[in-house]
Design an enzyme around this catalytic site. Sequence first.
Site, PDB file in Angstrom:
ATOM      1  N   SER A 195      -2.620  -9.791  -9.949  1.00 35.53           N
ATOM      2  CA  SER A 195      -1.742  -8.944  -9.137  1.00 35.53           C
ATOM      3  C   SER A 195      -0.730  -8.212 -10.006  1.00 35.53           C
ATOM      4  CB  SER A 195      -1.017  -9.792  -8.086  1.00 35.53           C
ATOM      5  OG  SER A 195      -0.166 -10.754  -8.702  1.00 35.53           O
ATOM      6  N   ARG A 199      -1.159  -4.211  -9.911  1.00 40.88           N
ATOM      7  CA  ARG A 199      -0.072  -3.507  -9.210  1.00 40.88           C
ATOM      8  C   ARG A 199       0.444  -2.344 -10.057  1.00 40.88           C
ATOM      9  NH1 ARG A 199       2.907  -7.419  -8.674  1.00 40.88           N
ATOM     10  NH2 ARG A 199       2.639  -7.953  -6.471  1.00 40.88           N
ATOM     11  N   ASN A 203      -0.348   1.774  -9.096  1.00 41.76           N
ATOM     12  CA  ASN A 203       0.731   2.727  -8.836  1.00 41.76           C
ATOM     13  C   ASN A 203       0.734   3.878  -9.842  1.00 41.76           C
ATOM     14  OD1 ASN A 203       2.849   1.830  -6.614  1.00 41.76           O
ATOM     15  ND2 ASN A 203       2.077  -0.031  -7.560  1.00 41.76           N
TER      16      ASN A 203
END
Length: 263
Positions: A195, A199, A203
């Site tokens: 994660s 992440r 983005n």
Amino acid sequence: MSVSSPGELTAQTYIKHHLENLQIGSGFWSLNIDSLFFSVFLGILFLGIFRYVAKHATSGVPGKVQCFVEIIIDFVDGNVREIFNGKSRLIAPLALTIFVWVFLMNLMDLIPIDFLPYIAQQMNIPHLRVVPSADVSVTMSMAIGVFILIIFYTLKYKGGIGFLKEYTLHPFNHWAFIPVNFVLEIVTLLSKPISLGLRLFGNMYAGELIFILIAGLLPWWSQWILSLPWAIFHVLIITLQAFIFMILTIVYLSMASAKDEDH
């Protein structure tokens, strides 16, 4: 944010071209040379600036660069003191490195999308992606580094027996639940680096893709209408993503170093 028109390229080929890395090798063992170059370059830039400020720091009226660096250090140190409950001389420098390094890598996304690739093409370099944090191999490599530190801190603060108890006697403190506990804890452990890396990658990849879409689909003279507002908003995103990566790293290492009675 383009400085040149795609010209004879179609929008599809233009976008595809900008999403290809400069690579050597093939398959799993391929290396993205552009991501490696810019990530190392920005790391050296970070170390050079902070070393220069440290050597020329003054107790009198500081300059603007020294003030800026001191603000960053105080900001990171304050977060470390609030979150990390153990004692370690590594955590604060690690957090500072992560925050500034990731921020600099993210900041590359604000360079006009065609600027550096155009210069590279004049040097017969076919592909060049300049945002290392939009490359999943870079973000996952950093996340794996954090994962190794989680294992190290767990062993350091809890020992071998404590390490086994950590993943066999939680959350259900009974020998009959050891298999269930082990599966749950391993899934939780592995989800942290996955994660963390995905992440940041997701983005930054999305931000880069929006800039590419604006440059590839709109005429050059009208791109600023969308690219400028997005760039201003993107400043918040690149800062926030660097902050989140730093904070989660501190949190994970604080959890790894917590004693059993702290759970």
